[in-house]
Scaffold this motif. Structure first.
Motif, PDB file in Angstrom:
ATOM      1  N   GLN A  89     -28.408 -12.158 -33.774  1.00  0.00           N
ATOM      2  CA  GLN A  89     -29.283 -12.458 -34.924  1.00  0.00           C
ATOM      3  C   GLN A  89     -29.895 -11.187 -35.518  1.00  0.00           C
TER       4      GLN A  89
ATOM      5  N   SER B 127     -27.897 -11.043 -41.288  1.00  0.00           N
ATOM      6  CA  SER B 127     -28.042 -12.355 -41.917  1.00  0.00           C
ATOM      7  C   SER B 127     -26.671 -12.986 -42.145  1.00  0.00           C
TER       8      SER B 127
ATOM      9  N   ASP C 109     -28.149  -6.087 -45.862  1.00  0.00           N
ATOM     10  CA  ASP C 109     -29.304  -6.117 -44.959  1.00  0.00           C
ATOM     11  C   ASP C 109     -29.890  -4.721 -44.774  1.00  0.00           C
TER      12      ASP C 109
ATOM     13  N   TYR D  43     -34.327  -5.995 -38.399  1.00  0.00           N
ATOM     14  CA  TYR D  43     -33.990  -7.300 -38.976  1.00  0.00           C
ATOM     15  C   TYR D  43     -34.249  -8.419 -37.970  1.00  0.00           C
TER      16      TYR D  43
ATOM     17  N   SER E 241     -36.231 -12.510 -37.463  1.00  0.00           N
ATOM     18  CA  SER E 241     -35.223 -13.575 -37.502  1.00  0.00           C
ATOM     19  C   SER E 241     -35.807 -14.937 -37.149  1.00  0.00           C
TER      20      SER E 241
ATOM     21  N   THR F  74     -38.706 -16.236 -37.736  1.00  0.00           N
ATOM     22  CA  THR F  74     -39.443 -16.854 -38.846  1.00  0.00           C
ATOM     23  C   THR F  74     -38.804 -16.565 -40.191  1.00  0.00           C
ATOM     24  N   ASN F  75     -37.709 -15.767 -40.170  1.00  0.00           N
ATOM     25  CA  ASN F  75     -37.054 -15.332 -41.407  1.00  0.00           C
ATOM     26  C   ASN F  75     -38.079 -14.718 -42.356  1.00  0.00           C
ATOM     27  N   SER F  76     -38.893 -13.829 -41.807  1.00  0.00           N
ATOM     28  CA  SER F  76     -40.010 -13.242 -42.553  1.00  0.00           C
ATOM     29  C   SER F  76     -39.810 -11.741 -42.714  1.00  0.00           C
ATOM     30  N   ASP F  77     -39.818 -11.291 -43.949  1.00  0.00           N
ATOM     31  CA  ASP F  77     -39.769  -9.854 -44.208  1.00  0.00           C
ATOM     32  C   ASP F  77     -41.082  -9.184 -43.833  1.00  0.00           C
TER      33      ASP F  77
END
Length: 245
Positions: free
Chosen positions: A43, A46, A121, A167, A171, A173-176
């Motif tokens: 993970q 993306s 990415d 990255y 992963s 929370t898929n939060s930048d």
């Protein structure tokens, strides 16, 4: 190297196509396997990056196969009229050259098109990293020389593996924001080491401070008796500008 005509030629071409399709499929699978691991298990890339890489790989392999056929045909034709080389050698040389050129052109072209549609990415992580470095420079009030030292350390530390770790930090929370926080915290200790090199500022003793305050106060104080009396300070000396009836 005898000429083949009719049904035999069709069957021969069909076998070549089938073998190239199988070879291409195996090649694409082998090239894609690491991306499957990175996207599904580690993970640290993306799925959009996986899809983009897959499309680029397919384009490169497909154009490489097409380049082989075109190059082999052209090489065989040239080799047939060039002494020593011959049709067979010319076909092999032309096929290799066509495969290389076709695959390279296909890969570059597909990536150029997809770059306008899907952001890599790595490019996204670099953008977040730059924002984190700007915040660190602001929070620590870094000077120009200190910023250069921080940038040198960032350049030394950041790699493809590091960007994948960055990255993966977001992963779940898929939060930048989590990825940016990862970069901020990672180089926060670097900033602490940099500012620790600054010259130390020692505060004076409280007694010295009070002595200087008293000295300043005495220098600026003015005795009341020393104020001049010849000016219009008394009420009787103040004359009205005009008189009212």
């Amino acid at each position: 190297m005898a000429a083949v005509y009719g049904a035999a030629a069709v069957n021969h071409v069909a076998k070549l196509v089938r073998s190239n399709i199988i070879t291409s499929t195996i090649t694409i699978t082998l090239m894609t396997a690491p991306d499957v691991y990175h996207a599904a298990i580690a993970q640290n890339i993306s799925w959009s990056q996986f899809t983009k890489n897959l499309a680029v790989n397919i384009s490169g392999v497909t154009t490489s196969v097409g380049g082989w056929f075109a190059g082999a045909a052209a090489g065989a034709a040239i080799g047939s009229v060039v002494p020593v080389i011959g049709t067979a050698v010319g076909g092999v040389i032309g096929g290799l050259a066509g495969s290389l050129l076709g695959g390279t052109a296909g890969t570059i072209g597909a990536k150029a098109i997809l770059d306008n549609l899907v952001e890599d990415d790595a490019a996204r992580m670099i953008r977040l990293l730059q924002s984190a470095i700007e915040e660190l420079a602001h929070d620590y009030l870094l000077s120009k020389q200190e910023i250069e030292e921080l940038v040198t350390e960032v350049t030394r530390q950041v790699s493809e593996t590091w960007l994948r770790d960055m990255y993966r930090a977001g992963s779940a929370t898929n939060s930048d924001d989590d990825r940016k926080r990862f970069a901020y915290n990672y180089f926060d200790t670097t900033c602490q080491r940099i500012v620790a090199k600054r010259p130390k500022v020692t505060l004076p003793d409280l007694s010295d401070v009070l002595t200087h305050i008293n000295t300043i106060t005495e220098d600026v104080s003015v005795p009341v008796d020393s104020a001049p009396n010849d000016g219009p300070t008394a009420e009787k000396d103040i004359q009205p500008a005009c008189a009212l009836d």
